[in-house]
Design a protein around this motif. Structure first.
Motif, PDB file in Angstrom:
ATOM      1  N   MET A 133      42.427  32.372  79.368  1.00  0.00           N
ATOM      2  CA  MET A 133      41.652  33.576  79.115  1.00  0.00           C
ATOM      3  C   MET A 133      40.292  33.238  78.509  1.00  0.00           C
ATOM      4  N   LYS A 134      40.244  32.206  77.659  1.00  0.00           N
ATOM      5  CA  LYS A 134      38.969  31.830  77.062  1.00  0.00           C
ATOM      6  C   LYS A 134      37.988  31.350  78.120  1.00  0.00           C
ATOM      7  N   ASN A 135      38.486  30.629  79.130  1.00  0.00           N
ATOM      8  CA  ASN A 135      37.611  30.194  80.218  1.00  0.00           C
ATOM      9  C   ASN A 135      37.020  31.388  80.949  1.00  0.00           C
ATOM     10  N   GLN A 136      37.827  32.415  81.164  1.00  0.00           N
ATOM     11  CA  GLN A 136      37.364  33.627  81.834  1.00  0.00           C
ATOM     12  C   GLN A 136      36.280  34.316  81.000  1.00  0.00           C
ATOM     13  N   ALA A 137      36.514  34.416  79.709  1.00  0.00           N
ATOM     14  CA  ALA A 137      35.531  35.054  78.827  1.00  0.00           C
ATOM     15  C   ALA A 137      34.231  34.244  78.801  1.00  0.00           C
ATOM     16  N   TYR A 138      34.340  32.918  78.753  1.00  0.00           N
ATOM     17  CA  TYR A 138      33.159  32.055  78.769  1.00  0.00           C
ATOM     18  C   TYR A 138      32.406  32.220  80.088  1.00  0.00           C
ATOM     19  N   ARG A 139      33.133  32.243  81.176  1.00  0.00           N
ATOM     20  CA  ARG A 139      32.522  32.413  82.499  1.00  0.00           C
ATOM     21  C   ARG A 139      31.785  33.750  82.582  1.00  0.00           C
ATOM     22  N   MET A 140      32.421  34.804  82.086  1.00  0.00           N
ATOM     23  CA  MET A 140      31.798  36.124  82.116  1.00  0.00           C
ATOM     24  C   MET A 140      30.558  36.161  81.222  1.00  0.00           C
ATOM     25  N   ALA A 141      30.604  35.468  80.082  1.00  0.00           N
ATOM     26  CA  ALA A 141      29.439  35.416  79.196  1.00  0.00           C
ATOM     27  C   ALA A 141      28.272  34.709  79.887  1.00  0.00           C
ATOM     28  N   LEU A 142      28.568  33.617  80.585  1.00  0.00           N
ATOM     29  CA  LEU A 142      27.511  32.919  81.332  1.00  0.00           C
ATOM     30  C   LEU A 142      26.932  33.810  82.423  1.00  0.00           C
ATOM     31  N   LEU A 143      27.806  34.452  83.176  1.00  0.00           N
ATOM     32  CA  LEU A 143      27.336  35.347  84.236  1.00  0.00           C
ATOM     33  C   LEU A 143      26.430  36.432  83.656  1.00  0.00           C
ATOM     34  N   PHE A 144      26.856  37.003  82.539  1.00  0.00           N
ATOM     35  CA  PHE A 144      26.077  38.071  81.923  1.00  0.00           C
ATOM     36  C   PHE A 144      24.736  37.543  81.410  1.00  0.00           C
ATOM     37  N   ASP A 145      24.732  36.356  80.805  1.00  0.00           N
ATOM     38  CA  ASP A 145      23.481  35.774  80.311  1.00  0.00           C
ATOM     39  C   ASP A 145      22.476  35.548  81.441  1.00  0.00           C
ATOM     40  N   PHE A 146      22.970  35.089  82.581  1.00  0.00           N
ATOM     41  CA  PHE A 146      22.071  34.749  83.687  1.00  0.00           C
ATOM     42  C   PHE A 146      21.742  35.953  84.576  1.00  0.00           C
ATOM     43  N   TYR A 147      22.702  36.846  84.768  1.00  0.00           N
ATOM     44  CA  TYR A 147      22.515  37.912  85.756  1.00  0.00           C
ATOM     45  C   TYR A 147      22.653  39.327  85.187  1.00  0.00           C
ATOM     46  N   GLY A 148      22.828  39.449  83.897  1.00  0.00           N
ATOM     47  CA  GLY A 148      23.034  40.770  83.292  1.00  0.00           C
ATOM     48  C   GLY A 148      21.909  41.751  83.568  1.00  0.00           C
ATOM     49  N   ASP A 149      20.695  41.250  83.689  1.00  0.00           N
ATOM     50  CA  ASP A 149      19.560  42.144  83.941  1.00  0.00           C
ATOM     51  C   ASP A 149      19.622  42.794  85.320  1.00  0.00           C
ATOM     52  N   MET A 150      20.464  42.293  86.184  1.00  0.00           N
ATOM     53  CA  MET A 150      20.593  42.865  87.524  1.00  0.00           C
ATOM     54  C   MET A 150      21.544  44.069  87.548  1.00  0.00           C
ATOM     55  N   LEU A 151      22.215  44.339  86.439  1.00  0.00           N
ATOM     56  CA  LEU A 151      23.179  45.438  86.365  1.00  0.00           C
ATOM     57  C   LEU A 151      22.499  46.735  85.936  1.00  0.00           C
ATOM     58  N   THR A 152      23.169  47.835  86.223  1.00  0.00           N
ATOM     59  CA  THR A 152      22.680  49.116  85.727  1.00  0.00           C
ATOM     60  C   THR A 152      22.911  49.174  84.221  1.00  0.00           C
ATOM     61  N   ASP A 153      22.252  50.113  83.571  1.00  0.00           N
ATOM     62  CA  ASP A 153      22.426  50.256  82.122  1.00  0.00           C
ATOM     63  C   ASP A 153      23.887  50.527  81.770  1.00  0.00           C
ATOM     64  N   ARG A 154      24.541  51.353  82.564  1.00  0.00           N
ATOM     65  CA  ARG A 154      25.954  51.674  82.303  1.00  0.00           C
ATOM     66  C   ARG A 154      26.838  50.441  82.474  1.00  0.00           C
ATOM     67  N   GLN A 155      26.591  49.667  83.521  1.00  0.00           N
ATOM     68  CA  GLN A 155      27.363  48.448  83.734  1.00  0.00           C
ATOM     69  C   GLN A 155      27.161  47.474  82.580  1.00  0.00           C
ATOM     70  N   LYS A 156      25.910  47.318  82.144  1.00  0.00           N
ATOM     71  CA  LYS A 156      25.611  46.436  81.010  1.00  0.00           C
ATOM     72  C   LYS A 156      26.362  46.892  79.759  1.00  0.00           C
ATOM     73  N   GLU A 157      26.292  48.180  79.498  1.00  0.00           N
ATOM     74  CA  GLU A 157      26.917  48.737  78.297  1.00  0.00           C
ATOM     75  C   GLU A 157      28.428  48.515  78.305  1.00  0.00           C
ATOM     76  N   PHE A 158      29.083  48.870  79.389  1.00  0.00           N
ATOM     77  CA  PHE A 158      30.535  48.720  79.464  1.00  0.00           C
ATOM     78  C   PHE A 158      30.940  47.255  79.428  1.00  0.00           C
ATOM     79  N   PHE A 159      30.200  46.421  80.127  1.00  0.00           N
ATOM     80  CA  PHE A 159      30.496  44.990  80.149  1.00  0.00           C
ATOM     81  C   PHE A 159      30.381  44.421  78.738  1.00  0.00           C
ATOM     82  N   ASP A 160      29.300  44.765  78.046  1.00  0.00           N
ATOM     83  CA  ASP A 160      29.085  44.291  76.680  1.00  0.00           C
ATOM     84  C   ASP A 160      30.191  44.770  75.748  1.00  0.00           C
TER      85      ASP A 160
END
Length: 123
Positions: free
Chosen positions: A1-28
């Motif tokens: 599970m930690k690998n998944q969370a780390y992977r998602m954090a990397l994805l968000f750091d690199f590509y988070g700006d491509m999401l809608t505000d709602r997607q960013k908020e819920f993801f965060d």
């Protein structure tokens, strides 16, 4: 599970700006604030499934971008290569010291290499 969370954090750091505000908020809220789907749903007055759909869609968008661009993969490879360069500079300095007099020019250049590597890793 930690690998998944780390992977998602990397994805968000690199590509988070491509999401809608709602997607960013819920993801965060889900990954960084560790709120459950039910807690997010309650706060936004939508269903738990609605929250899940938004998060899954955000994950999919970011994963698709990574699959197409490979930016994270290249970033991780570059970080590994920078670590190699740093170790090589250490080896050169050690060999320089073992040769007796130790050329100060070689040591100075190795320190410049190490400083540059450190700066590159921070960026």
């Amino acid at each position: 599970m930690k690998n998944q969370a780390y992977r998602m954090a990397l994805l968000f750091d690199f590509y988070g700006d491509m999401l809608t505000d709602r997607q960013k908020e819920f993801f965060d809220l889900y990954y960084n604030e560790d709120l459950s789907l039910a807690e997010i749903a309650e706060n936004y007055d939508i269903t738990r499934q609605g929250v899940r759909d938004v998060i899954v869609r955000a994950e999919g968008i970011m994963q698709e971008l990574e699959d197409k661009t490979g930016i994270i993969r290249r970033f991780q490879k570059m970080q590994s290569q920078l670590s190699d360069i740093d170790r090589f500079a250490d080896s050169i300095m050690e060999m320089n010291d073992q040769r007796g007099s130790g050329d100060p020019a070689i040591e100075g250049l190795c320190r410049q290499i190490k400083d540059t590597v450190a700066q590159m890793k921070q960026e």
